[in-house]
Motif scaffolding. Sequence first.
Motif, mmCIF file in Angstrom:
data_model
loop_
_atom_site.group_PDB
_atom_site.id
_atom_site.type_symbol
_atom_site.label_atom_id
_atom_site.label_comp_id
_atom_site.label_asym_id
_atom_site.label_seq_id
_atom_site.Cartn_x
_atom_site.Cartn_y
_atom_site.Cartn_z
ATOM 1 N N MET A 145 0.832 -1.086 0.051
ATOM 2 C CA MET A 145 -0.142 -0.126 0.082
ATOM 3 C C MET A 145 0.988 1.195 0.041
ATOM 4 S SD MET A 145 -3.053 1.267 -0.055
ATOM 5 C CE MET A 145 -3.946 2.519 0.103
ATOM 6 N N LYS A 146 0.465 2.188 -0.853
ATOM 7 C CA LYS A 146 1.354 3.327 -1.184
ATOM 8 C C LYS A 146 1.553 4.133 -0.157
ATOM 9 C CE LYS A 146 -0.060 3.938 -5.784
ATOM 10 N NZ LYS A 146 -1.064 4.685 -6.731
ATOM 11 N N ILE A 147 0.414 4.426 1.045
ATOM 12 C CA ILE A 147 0.389 5.157 2.180
ATOM 13 C C ILE A 147 1.186 4.673 3.165
ATOM 14 C CG2 ILE A 147 -1.064 6.036 4.020
ATOM 15 C CD1 ILE A 147 -3.244 6.362 2.013
ATOM 16 N N LYS A 148 1.059 3.379 3.372
ATOM 17 C CA LYS A 148 1.828 2.515 4.352
ATOM 18 C C LYS A 148 3.430 2.757 4.167
ATOM 19 C CE LYS A 148 2.824 0.191 8.032
ATOM 20 N NZ LYS A 148 2.614 0.729 9.414
ATOM 21 N N SER A 149 3.806 2.516 2.774
ATOM 22 C CA SER A 149 5.106 2.503 2.340
ATOM 23 C C SER A 149 5.847 3.978 2.460
ATOM 24 C CB SER A 149 5.281 2.089 0.789
ATOM 25 O OG SER A 149 6.547 2.266 0.448
ATOM 26 N N PHE A 150 5.023 4.967 2.266
ATOM 27 C CA PHE A 150 5.302 6.340 2.411
ATOM 28 C C PHE A 150 5.702 6.604 3.791
ATOM 29 C CE2 PHE A 150 5.204 11.101 2.160
ATOM 30 C CZ PHE A 150 6.378 11.284 1.248
ATOM 31 N N LEU A 151 4.825 6.183 4.863
ATOM 32 C CA LEU A 151 4.916 6.352 6.132
ATOM 33 C C LEU A 151 6.158 5.928 6.653
ATOM 34 C CD1 LEU A 151 1.090 5.725 7.317
ATOM 35 C CD2 LEU A 151 2.508 7.839 7.862
ATOM 36 N N ASN A 152 6.474 4.629 6.245
ATOM 37 C CA ASN A 152 7.703 3.782 6.596
ATOM 38 C C ASN A 152 8.867 4.768 6.238
ATOM 39 O OD1 ASN A 152 6.325 1.837 7.838
ATOM 40 N ND2 ASN A 152 6.498 0.445 5.815
ATOM 41 N N TYR A 153 8.814 5.176 4.892
ATOM 42 C CA TYR A 153 9.988 6.089 4.526
ATOM 43 C C TYR A 153 10.436 7.323 5.278
ATOM 44 C CZ TYR A 153 11.924 10.098 1.998
ATOM 45 O OH TYR A 153 12.845 11.079 1.488
ATOM 46 N N LEU A 154 9.065 8.072 5.777
ATOM 47 C CA LEU A 154 9.354 9.219 6.685
ATOM 48 C C LEU A 154 9.677 8.943 8.146
ATOM 49 C CD1 LEU A 154 5.825 10.733 5.793
ATOM 50 C CD2 LEU A 154 7.815 11.442 5.056
ATOM 51 N N ASN A 155 9.460 7.865 8.515
ATOM 52 C CA ASN A 155 9.868 7.307 9.914
ATOM 53 C C ASN A 155 11.408 6.982 9.750
ATOM 54 O OD1 ASN A 155 9.488 6.364 12.813
ATOM 55 N ND2 ASN A 155 9.646 4.210 11.693
ATOM 56 N N GLU A 156 11.726 6.154 8.699
ATOM 57 C CA GLU A 156 13.149 6.257 8.355
ATOM 58 C C GLU A 156 14.216 7.279 8.086
ATOM 59 O OE1 GLU A 156 13.042 3.619 4.955
ATOM 60 O OE2 GLU A 156 12.204 1.780 6.090
#
Length: 338
Positions: free
Chosen positions: A1-12
């Motif tokens: 899912m795009k939203i979840k993937s982008f949240l992971n990127y922001l967290n990293e």
Amino acid sequence: MKIKSFLNYLNENNIKKAVILKKENINYFLERYPPTFSILVFDVKHDRAVLKVPKLEYRGALTYKNKYLDIELFEKIEEVFKGCDGVEDSLPLKFLKYLDNYKIISDKIREMRRIKNSKEIGLIQKAAKISDKAIEHATELILNTDKPITECELAAEIEYIMKKEGSIKPSFDTIAVSDKKTALPHSMPSSNTIKNILLMDIGAVYEGYHSDITRTVILNQDKRYKDIYNLVNSAKTEAEAYLKEGVSVKELDSIARKSMGKYEKYFIHSLGHGVGVEIHEEPAVSSKVKEDIILKEGMVITIEPGIYLDDFGVRIEDLYLVKRNGFKKLSNAKIMEY
């Protein structure tokens, strides 16, 4: 899912809260045409995305809610930016006053947008079918009528068909030009009567996803028109023969140019570009790009060679899905043979 993937990127990357105003980027994450007035906020702490809307959009926006996305009202724009430390590089300057320290997130979004998922491919394919139908209708009309038709009349006919078939709007100002105006790649329709040679460059938009197709139609027996047309079509075929995952955009552009021989100098734009929630997006298919991008499965690009002489021009363009061992052509309107 795009939203979840982008949240992971922001967290990293230690970004706590990112705000997105650019409609095309919101469209990308929603995979639907977004509400007219909406802002997308990624909240890493609460592991969620929130679509912020004013009162006039709220009821309609509720249909967008899912397990990854909440809907919330906002009254003042400064409320949305509170605690935000991630923004797009297209953020209007007037909003910078609401920010202290921030990081730019656009490169990651552009990178994500290069590869289309199955839903996106389906939406682009639907847009392509709409533009196919419109350009085939326009070609049949111009070839089978004795009545004079102006460029503007034909452009209107094209846009009518696209709307009728479900396009939200044209991807760009519809190009339907003839005679000497075909020598100008972005010439606009006028009240001129169509004669001699016709160039149509059109695109449809379906749920915010675009298509792009160009056809050139010869209306008299001028051998020069036919010779240049066949050369452009051959350059397109040559590029198609190499189109697959693993080929660089620079290489693909160079292959098409070299096939034109002495006419290469009249090919004055890049071979193609990515297509998605914007009509022009990454990757640019050009030998002049700074970053030589390698094509990957799931990219959607155009191939559109053209030759523009002093008194006429020819361009032929189609839309392609890059696959591991080749491609799938997404636009399929008939290409004339001369």
